[in-house]
Design a protein around this motif. Structure first.
Motif, PDB file in Angstrom:
ATOM      1  N   VAL A   1       0.772  -1.207   0.436  1.00  0.00           N
ATOM      2  CA  VAL A   1      -0.020  -0.061  -0.098  1.00  0.00           C
ATOM      3  C   VAL A   1       0.728   1.415  -0.288  1.00  0.00           C
ATOM      4  O   VAL A   1       0.243   2.503  -0.750  1.00  0.00           O
ATOM      5  CB  VAL A   1      -0.959  -0.128   0.667  1.00  0.00           C
ATOM      6  CG1 VAL A   1      -1.869   1.116   1.079  1.00  0.00           C
ATOM      7  CG2 VAL A   1      -2.247  -1.387   0.727  1.00  0.00           C
ATOM      8  N   ARG A   2       1.511   1.073   0.681  1.00  0.00           N
ATOM      9  CA  ARG A   2       2.835   1.967   0.551  1.00  0.00           C
ATOM     10  C   ARG A   2       3.605   2.704  -0.668  1.00  0.00           C
ATOM     11  O   ARG A   2       3.580   3.888  -0.965  1.00  0.00           O
ATOM     12  CB  ARG A   2       3.655   2.251   1.650  1.00  0.00           C
ATOM     13  CG  ARG A   2       4.556   3.711   2.618  1.00  0.00           C
ATOM     14  CD  ARG A   2       5.761   3.463   3.380  1.00  0.00           C
ATOM     15  NE  ARG A   2       6.977   2.026   3.461  1.00  0.00           N
ATOM     16  CZ  ARG A   2       6.419   1.198   3.791  1.00  0.00           C
ATOM     17  NH1 ARG A   2       6.016   0.851   4.327  1.00  0.00           N
ATOM     18  NH2 ARG A   2       7.349  -0.163   4.101  1.00  0.00           N
ATOM     19  N   ALA A   3       3.808   1.701  -1.051  1.00  0.00           N
ATOM     20  CA  ALA A   3       4.529   1.499  -2.553  1.00  0.00           C
ATOM     21  C   ALA A   3       3.120   2.487  -3.458  1.00  0.00           C
ATOM     22  O   ALA A   3       3.820   2.822  -4.184  1.00  0.00           O
ATOM     23  CB  ALA A   3       5.337   0.815  -3.045  1.00  0.00           C
ATOM     24  N   ARG A   4       2.234   1.859  -3.638  1.00  0.00           N
ATOM     25  CA  ARG A   4       1.212   2.686  -4.453  1.00  0.00           C
ATOM     26  C   ARG A   4       0.687   3.555  -4.388  1.00  0.00           C
ATOM     27  O   ARG A   4       0.440   4.743  -4.390  1.00  0.00           O
ATOM     28  CB  ARG A   4      -0.404   1.635  -4.774  1.00  0.00           C
ATOM     29  CG  ARG A   4       0.173  -0.349  -4.675  1.00  0.00           C
ATOM     30  CD  ARG A   4       0.321  -0.233  -6.715  1.00  0.00           C
ATOM     31  NE  ARG A   4       1.958  -0.473  -6.512  1.00  0.00           N
ATOM     32  CZ  ARG A   4       3.023  -0.659  -5.612  1.00  0.00           C
ATOM     33  NH1 ARG A   4       2.313  -2.154  -5.278  1.00  0.00           N
ATOM     34  NH2 ARG A   4       4.177  -0.994  -6.047  1.00  0.00           N
ATOM     35  N   ARG A   5       0.998   4.233  -3.145  1.00  0.00           N
ATOM     36  CA  ARG A   5       0.691   5.568  -2.578  1.00  0.00           C
ATOM     37  C   ARG A   5       1.904   5.822  -3.445  1.00  0.00           C
ATOM     38  O   ARG A   5       1.106   7.831  -2.879  1.00  0.00           O
ATOM     39  CB  ARG A   5       0.138   5.491  -1.536  1.00  0.00           C
ATOM     40  CG  ARG A   5      -0.950   5.178  -0.349  1.00  0.00           C
ATOM     41  CD  ARG A   5      -0.942   5.044   0.838  1.00  0.00           C
ATOM     42  NE  ARG A   5      -2.265   4.742   0.963  1.00  0.00           N
ATOM     43  CZ  ARG A   5      -3.543   4.422   2.225  1.00  0.00           C
ATOM     44  NH1 ARG A   5      -2.097   4.433   3.882  1.00  0.00           N
ATOM     45  NH2 ARG A   5      -3.891   4.291   3.512  1.00  0.00           N
ATOM     46  N   LEU A   6       2.858   5.788  -2.676  1.00  0.00           N
ATOM     47  CA  LEU A   6       4.342   6.660  -2.941  1.00  0.00           C
ATOM     48  C   LEU A   6       3.822   6.636  -4.756  1.00  0.00           C
ATOM     49  O   LEU A   6       4.198   7.936  -5.258  1.00  0.00           O
ATOM     50  CB  LEU A   6       5.198   6.473  -2.954  1.00  0.00           C
ATOM     51  CG  LEU A   6       5.678   6.400  -1.521  1.00  0.00           C
ATOM     52  CD1 LEU A   6       7.110   5.633  -0.409  1.00  0.00           C
ATOM     53  CD2 LEU A   6       5.637   7.828  -0.917  1.00  0.00           C
ATOM     54  N   GLU A   7       3.994   5.937  -5.593  1.00  0.00           N
ATOM     55  CA  GLU A   7       3.930   5.870  -7.084  1.00  0.00           C
ATOM     56  C   GLU A   7       2.489   7.147  -7.294  1.00  0.00           C
ATOM     57  O   GLU A   7       2.940   8.288  -8.615  1.00  0.00           O
ATOM     58  CB  GLU A   7       3.307   4.313  -7.101  1.00  0.00           C
ATOM     59  CG  GLU A   7       5.064   3.859  -7.343  1.00  0.00           C
ATOM     60  CD  GLU A   7       4.159   1.908  -7.890  1.00  0.00           C
ATOM     61  OE1 GLU A   7       2.946   1.892  -8.378  1.00  0.00           O
ATOM     62  OE2 GLU A   7       5.302   0.998  -7.163  1.00  0.00           O
TER      63      GLU A   7
ATOM     64  N   GLU B   1       3.937  10.578  -9.470  1.00  0.00           N
ATOM     65  CA  GLU B   1       3.083  10.700 -11.008  1.00  0.00           C
ATOM     66  C   GLU B   1       1.906  12.247 -10.859  1.00  0.00           C
ATOM     67  O   GLU B   1       2.382  12.476 -11.423  1.00  0.00           O
ATOM     68  CB  GLU B   1       1.993  10.084 -11.094  1.00  0.00           C
ATOM     69  CG  GLU B   1       1.159   9.548 -12.827  1.00  0.00           C
ATOM     70  CD  GLU B   1       0.900   8.502 -13.025  1.00  0.00           C
ATOM     71  OE1 GLU B   1      -0.050   8.631 -13.822  1.00  0.00           O
ATOM     72  OE2 GLU B   1       0.304   7.570 -12.418  1.00  0.00           O
ATOM     73  N   GLU B   2       0.846  12.182  -9.296  1.00  0.00           N
ATOM     74  CA  GLU B   2       0.624  13.295  -9.866  1.00  0.00           C
ATOM     75  C   GLU B   2       1.669  14.464  -9.505  1.00  0.00           C
ATOM     76  O   GLU B   2       1.440  15.675 -10.218  1.00  0.00           O
ATOM     77  CB  GLU B   2      -0.619  13.340  -7.944  1.00  0.00           C
ATOM     78  CG  GLU B   2      -1.338  14.772  -8.628  1.00  0.00           C
ATOM     79  CD  GLU B   2      -2.114  14.419  -6.969  1.00  0.00           C
ATOM     80  OE1 GLU B   2      -3.180  15.659  -6.770  1.00  0.00           O
ATOM     81  OE2 GLU B   2      -2.326  13.610  -6.806  1.00  0.00           O
TER      82      GLU B   2
END
Length: 318
Positions: free
Chosen positions: A256-262, A266-267
């Motif tokens: 989850v942390r990796a997906r949030r950072l990705e 991107e944003e």
């Protein structure tokens, strides 16, 4: 055995190190881009030896990021499989929507035919085996399911027996005569192929895994997202949920942390979001503490969110 590359950039002027290191990695493996934080000290050392079709390299580098993007893949036809065996430090290997968290002793495959990213939050050392894809005897769909999933002997199975054997063979190669080295190299390739097949056989049921990860992605903005919520949503036990993530070489929290950072990464690079404060971007993707977000972002990408926004050319820093 022929030494393909021997490179150490510590004796170069700091301004010359990055270009020299990128050339060394691209010549040894496949064309890549290297990023480092220019305000953090770093050096790199690389040795590589080729034994027939197999190449064995030792990389000592970090902190920094190694990227192989879609344009680079299109321009560089080399399609080998790379197998990273972490020796010291940590690394994050990202490919095909997955992230393998590599600690000493873990191993992961990545495919040069598709984009990948390797994030090195600290100085680390790894052994990298480069093998022609045909020698692994895997179908393309199997390779796509294998990449960026960690192989760990602690999980049991064949890996518990084969990883120590791989290390022993690797050490034996360096002190054997040329004729025996070729034989040992073939055995190393067979072990890597067996590890790949064993790892594929232990993948979770793909439909369930896809449903779980899709639901987690849809809820990344919920700061209180908990494993129990996801387990209940999919009518499975909490223990089985943790096991599914473990089989992917990670934890739910780490994933989850990796997906949030990705998503935040991107944003922040999106021109349309240049007006949005960094704290608001962090909150949108589930980070309740701006300082924690900034530290996690720097650890993952080697620069602060503001530095990344400026580097991406979106203008506003904070």
């Amino acid at each position: 055995m022929l030494t393909a590359v021997s490179c150490a950039n510590r004796d170069l002027a700091p301004g010359d190190r990055l270009a020299a290191w990128q050339r060394a990695l691209s010549r040894t493996f496949v064309d890549v881009e290297v990023r480092v934080a220019h305000d953090r000290p770093w050096t790199g050392e690389l040795t590589a030896e080729r034994l027939g079709a197999l190449q064995i390299a030792t990389e000592d580098f970090g902190p920094g990021t190694v990227l192989r993007g879609a344009r680079t893949v299109a321009a560089d036809p080399r399609g080998h499989i790379l197998v990273r065996r972490q020796l010291t430090g940590t690394a994050l290997l990202l490919q095909d929507g997955r992230t393998a968290e590599l600690h000493p002793g873990r191993l992961a495959f990545h495919d040069a035919r598709r984009p990948f990213r390797i994030v090195l939050p600290e100085r680390q050392r790894a052994r990298v085996f480069m093998v022609p894809r045909a020698l692994l005897r895997l179908e393309e769909r199997q390779l796509a399911a294998l990449t960026a999933t960690a192989v760990d002997g602690a999980d049991g199975g064949a890996a518990a027996l084969l990883l120590p054997l791989l290390d022993g063979l690797d050490a034996e190669v360096s002190r054997s005569d040329p004729g025996r080295r070729e034989q040992l190299a073939r055995t190393v390739v067979e072990i890597l192929a067996t590890l790949a097949l064993e790892r594929i056989g232990r993948q979770p049921e793909s439909g369930l895994w896809e449903r779980i990860t899709a639901s987690v992605r849809a809820r990344l903005g919920e700061p209180g997202l908990a494993p129990r919520d996801i387990a209940d949503q999919h009518a499975i036990s909490l223990r089985y949920l943790h096991r599914l993530f473990q089989l992917q070489g990670t934890t739910m929290g780490g994933w989850v942390r990796a997906r949030r950072l990705e998503a935040a990464h991107e944003e922040l690079a999106r021109p349309g979001a240049a007006h949005r404060p960094i704290a608001a971007v962090a909150a949108r993707w589930g980070f309740t503490s701006p300082s924690h977000f900034s530290r996690a972002f720097r650890d993952a990408y080697g620069m602060s969110p503001a530095q990344w926004r400026r580097a991406a050319g979106t203008g506003r820093g904070g």
